[in-house]
Scaffold this active site. Structure first.
Site, PDB file in Angstrom:
ATOM      1  N   GLU A 123       9.513   8.961  22.645  1.00  0.00           N
ATOM      2  CA  GLU A 123       8.827   8.437  23.840  1.00  0.00           C
ATOM      3  C   GLU A 123       8.134   7.111  23.537  1.00  0.00           C
ATOM      4  O   GLU A 123       8.138   6.199  24.370  1.00  0.00           O
ATOM      5  CB  GLU A 123       7.761   9.437  24.323  1.00  0.00           C
ATOM      6  CG  GLU A 123       8.328  10.682  24.958  1.00  0.00           C
ATOM      7  CD  GLU A 123       7.246  11.596  25.513  1.00  0.00           C
ATOM      8  OE1 GLU A 123       7.576  12.441  26.352  1.00  0.00           O
ATOM      9  OE2 GLU A 123       6.069  11.495  25.101  1.00  0.00           O
TER      10      GLU A 123
ATOM     11  N   HIS B  18       9.038  11.840  30.909  1.00  0.00           N
ATOM     12  CA  HIS B  18       9.140  13.299  30.868  1.00  0.00           C
ATOM     13  C   HIS B  18       9.821  13.712  29.559  1.00  0.00           C
ATOM     14  O   HIS B  18      10.832  13.115  29.170  1.00  0.00           O
ATOM     15  CB  HIS B  18       9.952  13.796  32.070  1.00  0.00           C
ATOM     16  CG  HIS B  18      10.058  15.284  32.110  1.00  0.00           C
ATOM     17  ND1 HIS B  18       9.002  16.091  32.514  1.00  0.00           N
ATOM     18  CD2 HIS B  18      11.060  16.122  31.750  1.00  0.00           C
ATOM     19  CE1 HIS B  18       9.374  17.358  32.406  1.00  0.00           C
ATOM     20  NE2 HIS B  18      10.613  17.408  31.956  1.00  0.00           N
TER      21      HIS B  18
HETATM   22  C1  GAR Z   1       4.005  13.160  26.814  1.00  0.00           C
HETATM   23  O1  GAR Z   1       4.745  13.852  25.855  1.00  0.00           O
HETATM   24  C2  GAR Z   1       4.713  13.203  28.152  1.00  0.00           C
HETATM   25  O2  GAR Z   1       6.099  13.282  28.023  1.00  0.00           O
HETATM   26  C3  GAR Z   1       4.170  14.430  28.778  1.00  0.00           C
HETATM   27  O3  GAR Z   1       2.816  14.454  28.403  1.00  0.00           O
HETATM   28  C4  GAR Z   1       2.699  13.891  27.112  1.00  0.00           C
HETATM   29  C5  GAR Z   1       1.497  12.975  27.084  1.00  0.00           C
HETATM   30  O4  GAR Z   1       1.192  12.589  25.787  1.00  0.00           O
HETATM   31  N1  GAR Z   1       4.331  14.387  30.189  1.00  0.00           N
HETATM   32  C6  GAR Z   1       4.761  15.410  30.919  1.00  0.00           C
HETATM   33  O5  GAR Z   1       5.003  16.497  30.448  1.00  0.00           O
HETATM   34  C7  GAR Z   1       4.880  15.109  32.396  1.00  0.00           C
HETATM   35  N2  GAR Z   1       5.672  16.108  33.038  1.00  0.00           N
HETATM   36  P1  GAR Z   1       0.210  11.381  25.496  1.00  0.00           P
HETATM   37  O6  GAR Z   1      -1.078  11.641  26.302  1.00  0.00           O
HETATM   38  O7  GAR Z   1      -0.063  11.472  24.036  1.00  0.00           O
HETATM   39  O8  GAR Z   1       0.892  10.116  25.911  1.00  0.00           O
END
Ligand code: GAR
Length: 212
Positions: free
Chosen positions: A181, A116
């Site tokens: 992340e 998150h």
């Molecule tokens: C990430 O930044 C993750 O933290 C967020 O979606 C993005 C996915 O990016 N998740 C949330 O907001 C869940 N509540 P990605 O598809 O490039 O990995």
């Protein structure tokens, strides 16, 4: 590393797949004793699926059904079956924009994790980086946590702080959080794969002490 047992991951995402790529690259580099058994998406043309296929990883769209924010009963059963058929031991949510509850969590007890884009418990829900910017905090970050029946409420496994700079807009802050992340998620999965994370109530204990 080659003799180490590999934890079988099922990665679920709805978007770009940058976290999936970071996890796959860390596995290839030998720093995470795991393998990506399957990648699933609720969005037919999500880049996460093509990026997985480009890496030779099995990847499938499974229709989410009639609801907007969760899977319907039939879809939930299809996701569980696909993950079980692939021998998945840990479900990794990487930008999967639907809430998983009930049957799904019972199928993988304490085996579903999420990343998150905030320092939980602050800024749950959607666009957490915008919430942080609007609130005026000086630090935010990202959190890897187990998924429970709530939204962004499960036991926290790992967190990384990220500064909020005065010149930030939503895009620059989001980019800095996503960079963090991509470091944090592979590290957390590595700790789980090595059996270094134990859940104690709503807390986790991570590190060598979990082995004693
Ligand atoms: C990430 O930044 C993750 O933290 C967020 O979606 C993005 C996915 O990016 N998740 C949330 O907001 C869940 N509540 P990605 O598809 O490039 O990995």
């Amino acid at each position: 590393m080659s003799d180490e047992k590999k934890l079988r991951l099922g990665i679920l995402g709805s978007g770009k797949g940058t976290n999936m790529v970071a996890i796959a690259e860390a596995i290839t580099a030998g720093s995470v004793p795991a393998e990506v058994a399957i990648v699933l998406s609720d969005v037919a043309d999500a880049p996460i699926l093509t990026r997985a296929q480009e890496r030779g990883l099995p990847a499938r769209f499974i229709a989410p059904g009639k609801f907007r924010t969760k899977l319907d009963e039939e879809a939930e059963a299809a996701y569980i079956a696909a993950l079980k058929d692939a021998g998945v031991e840990l479900v990794v949510l990487a930008g999967f924009m639907r809430i998983l509850k009930g049957e799904f969590l019972r199928a993988f007890p304490q085996r579903v994790i999420n990343i998150h884009p905030s320092l939980l418990p602050a800024f749950t829900g959607l666009e957490a980086w915008k919430q942080a910017l609007d609130y005026g905090v000086k630090f935010t970050g990202c959190t890897v946590h187990f998924v429970d029946q709530g939204v962004d409420t499960g036991p926290i496994i790992a967190q990384q702080t990220v500064p909020v700079l005065s010149r930030d807009d939503a895009d620059t802050l989001h980019g800095r959080i996503q960079f963090a992340e991509r470091q944090l998620y592979p590290m957390a999965i590595s700790a789980l794969a090595r059996g270094l994370v134990r859940v104690e109530g709503r807390k986790t204990v991570t590190g060598a002490e979990t082995k004693s």
